[in-house]
Motif scaffolding. Structure first.
Motif, PDB file in Angstrom:
ATOM      1  N   TYR A 136       0.864  -1.195   0.000  1.00 43.19           N
ATOM      2  CA  TYR A 136       0.000   0.000   0.000  1.00 43.19           C
ATOM      3  C   TYR A 136       0.891   1.232   0.000  1.00 43.19           C
ATOM      4  O   TYR A 136       1.902   1.276   0.692  1.00 43.19           O
ATOM      5  CB  TYR A 136      -0.915   0.037   1.231  1.00 43.19           C
ATOM      6  N   ARG A 137       0.478   2.222  -0.772  1.00 40.77           N
ATOM      7  CA  ARG A 137       1.096   3.548  -0.707  1.00 40.77           C
ATOM      8  C   ARG A 137       0.007   4.538  -1.025  1.00 40.77           C
ATOM      9  O   ARG A 137      -0.893   4.268  -1.817  1.00 40.77           O
ATOM     10  CB  ARG A 137       2.304   3.676  -1.633  1.00 40.77           C
ATOM     11  N   GLY A 138       0.063   5.667  -0.342  1.00 42.51           N
ATOM     12  CA  GLY A 138      -0.968   6.668  -0.599  1.00 42.51           C
ATOM     13  C   GLY A 138      -1.425   7.374   0.636  1.00 42.51           C
ATOM     14  O   GLY A 138      -0.659   7.592   1.577  1.00 42.51           O
ATOM     15  N   GLN A 139      -2.703   7.701   0.651  1.00 43.23           N
ATOM     16  CA  GLN A 139      -3.244   8.577   1.682  1.00 43.23           C
ATOM     17  C   GLN A 139      -3.622   7.834   2.950  1.00 43.23           C
ATOM     18  O   GLN A 139      -3.887   6.637   2.952  1.00 43.23           O
ATOM     19  CB  GLN A 139      -4.445   9.335   1.146  1.00 43.23           C
ATOM     20  N   LEU A 140      -3.685   8.609   4.032  1.00 43.37           N
ATOM     21  CA  LEU A 140      -4.191   8.122   5.313  1.00 43.37           C
ATOM     22  C   LEU A 140      -5.704   7.943   5.213  1.00 43.37           C
ATOM     23  O   LEU A 140      -6.257   6.920   5.579  1.00 43.37           O
ATOM     24  CB  LEU A 140      -3.829   9.120   6.408  1.00 43.37           C
ATOM     25  N   ASP A 141      -6.371   8.987   4.719  1.00 46.08           N
ATOM     26  CA  ASP A 141      -7.819   8.995   4.478  1.00 46.08           C
ATOM     27  C   ASP A 141      -8.144  10.221   3.643  1.00 46.08           C
ATOM     28  O   ASP A 141      -7.239  10.898   3.161  1.00 46.08           O
ATOM     29  CB  ASP A 141      -8.611   8.951   5.803  1.00 46.08           C
ATOM     30  N   ASP A 142      -9.428  10.527   3.472  1.00 52.74           N
ATOM     31  CA  ASP A 142      -9.840  11.663   2.643  1.00 52.74           C
ATOM     32  C   ASP A 142      -9.815  12.997   3.371  1.00 52.74           C
ATOM     33  O   ASP A 142     -10.077  14.034   2.767  1.00 52.74           O
ATOM     34  CB  ASP A 142     -11.260  11.433   2.097  1.00 52.74           C
ATOM     35  N   SER A 143      -9.520  13.015   4.656  1.00 57.83           N
ATOM     36  CA  SER A 143      -9.524  14.252   5.428  1.00 57.83           C
ATOM     37  C   SER A 143      -8.307  15.108   5.099  1.00 57.83           C
ATOM     38  O   SER A 143      -7.190  14.603   5.010  1.00 57.83           O
ATOM     39  CB  SER A 143      -9.543  13.917   6.930  1.00 57.83           C
ATOM     40  N   ARG A 144      -8.554  16.397   4.924  1.00 56.31           N
ATOM     41  CA  ARG A 144      -7.491  17.382   4.691  1.00 56.31           C
ATOM     42  C   ARG A 144      -7.807  18.604   5.544  1.00 56.31           C
ATOM     43  O   ARG A 144      -8.978  18.832   5.892  1.00 56.31           O
ATOM     44  CB  ARG A 144      -7.424  17.813   3.216  1.00 56.31           C
TER      45      ARG A 144
END
Length: 186
Positions: A136-144
């Motif tokens: 897996y690589r990428g975001q923690l979640d959709d929160s910014r």
């Protein structure tokens, strides 16, 4: 506030080895010492980035939940501290204690480790399996910061849970978005 996405290196990539100073313990730590029995999370973060400040509470919770389950964790800061003094090692140590990190917070002064991982932003997340292959690589979640979406760590939590239960990873993995790594000017 720059919005730089992850580079999304190929799944299956082997974790590049490193040996870096841990600003919390004052010791030097290698990937082999940090890796978990079942998997390893490597995250590129820093002190000053508003995206990292936003996710810090979840980073501490992830470490506390998953380290006892055999997942190793390490945070790495690779920013140029000459131009971004808030990211200096002594302040990294303070920040790790303030945020409740249960994992090493490593300083990549040469920036060679960030380049080896093709890290692009803070935060940038990588999850490796027990054989140190990228799953897996990428975001923690959709929160910014400022988008009103609650911070849950949903994407990285799901990836870790799938790794632990030996389920396939999500086919769609969204890049993280954050401040660009502050590269030294040569």
């Amino acid at each position: 506030m720059a919005r730089t996405p992850s580079n999304m290196i190929p799944l299956g990539t082997r974790a590049p080895k490193f040996i870096l100073p841990d600003t919390v313990s004052g010791t030097t730590r290698s990937l082999d010492e940090i890796k978990g029995e079942k998997g390893t999370v490597i995250m590129f973060i820093c002190n000053h980035c508003p995206f990292v400040k936003h996710v810090n509470p979840e980073l501490a919770l992830l470490g506390k939940k998953y380290q006892p389950k055999g997942i190793g964790f390490a945070a790495i800061s690779s920013n140029d501290v000459a131009n971004y003094p808030d990211d200096a090692p002594h302040l990294m140590k303070e920040n790790a204690r303030k945020e409740g990190y249960t994992f090493p917070y490593l300083y990549d002064e040469s920036q060679e480790v960030a380049r080896a991982y093709d890290a692009a932003c803070t935060p940038d997340f990588y999850l490796f399996d027990a054989e140190m292959r990228l799953v897996y690589r990428g975001q923690l979640d959709d929160s910014r910061p400022g988008n009103g979406i609650p911070l849950t760590g949903k994407d990285l939590r799901q990836a870790i849970d799938h790794l632990l239960s030996e389920e396939p990873q999500a086919e769609v993995q969204k890049p993280s978005i954050g401040c660009n790594i502050k590269w030294k000017k040569n």
